[in-house]
Design an enzyme around this catalytic site. Sequence first.
Site, PDB file in Angstrom:
ATOM      1  CG  ASP A 190      14.943  65.674  45.532  1.00 53.23           C
ATOM      2  OD1 ASP A 190      15.734  65.278  46.199  1.00 53.23           O
ATOM      3  OD2 ASP A 190      14.689  66.665  44.813  1.00 53.23           O
ATOM      4  CB  CYS A 193      18.392  64.969  50.391  1.00 48.90           C
ATOM      5  SG  CYS A 193      18.916  63.160  51.012  1.00 48.90           S
ATOM      6  CG  HIS A 314      16.632  64.036  54.616  1.00 49.51           C
ATOM      7  ND1 HIS A 314      16.295  64.220  53.348  1.00 49.51           N
ATOM      8  CD2 HIS A 314      16.655  65.200  55.146  1.00 49.51           C
ATOM      9  CE1 HIS A 314      16.110  65.477  53.243  1.00 49.51           C
ATOM     10  NE2 HIS A 314      16.417  66.001  54.292  1.00 49.51           N
TER      11      HIS A 314
END
Length: 324
Positions: A190, A193, A314
């Site tokens: 989002d 992370c 990520h």
Amino acid sequence: MNAEQPIALAPTESHDELKARHKKEQKDLQAKVTGLKKTATKGDKKKKKEVLAEVAQLESSLKKQQDQEEKDWIQANGDPNASSQADQNVTTLEDEEEDDFDPNDIPIDHLSMEPEPAKSKQPQQQQPSGGKKPNRQKARKNRKAQALKELQDEAEKEAAGQVNMNEVERKAIEELAQVMGVKVQDVTADGHCLYNAIADQLSQHYQKKTSVKDLRHDTADYMRENSDDFLPFLTNKQGDMMSAEDFTEYCNDLESTAVWGGQPELLALSRVHKVPIWVVQMGSPTVKLSADVYPAKTPLMVSYHRHMYGLGEHYNSLRPATAQ
């Protein structure tokens, strides 16, 4: 908390903020697609197929990510009665201006188009006065659309046979984690992370309860107070070294938006909480930030993924692999 369950952190964005971020991600993808299309030189059918294959993968990855985030938000907060498909505004190649990527540039005889029906030998009836003329522009547009569809279908078939780097990376990191006695705990993608992963690690190892908002605030404050340690290693959007004004804007965005974090923010977090932070990634040695500064402290451990999602990096949390 059962270690197999997703991280149950308080929501960090409203549904309107979620939709706004999705819209920005879609615009970013559109810009990336436009850049990719410009790399395909006129008449280079092979390059155009490669571009279409990459675009198909990027669009699919973003759609999957945003659909899951929408589902997670509704599950956690209830249906806002205003949700929409996360991929509604994702721009595909067909939606872009035709002049940027013109399938008509590809020789039609090189595509598997159906032959046109033979022309009738019967004399054509004369159109009544004032009748509509054939819409040549529409017919040309249809031919372009057909040519592009065939090219994209072929590209998607080739993409289906390509290596799934997300799966390769995931497996490699899980194997590294197993050797280190930890396991990957997924964190929602989002924009927060990195901070959610660090919050989970602080809770796991030091029983510290904190929020994304507090972590962002502390990180930005530390970087502002120690700008000489960070400014020489940061660049602005043009790729040049940041000015003092650029750095101020960078820290403000870091604190108040969902902008992604990276190694500078991890270094700042390690100094704020006085603990080392280890970053596990595929194909590279584990990065051990502040390990020499706090050698006796239990490190916070996160995994860094380049290929998990199509638009960027990520981070996940690496929890101790304790018996259930």
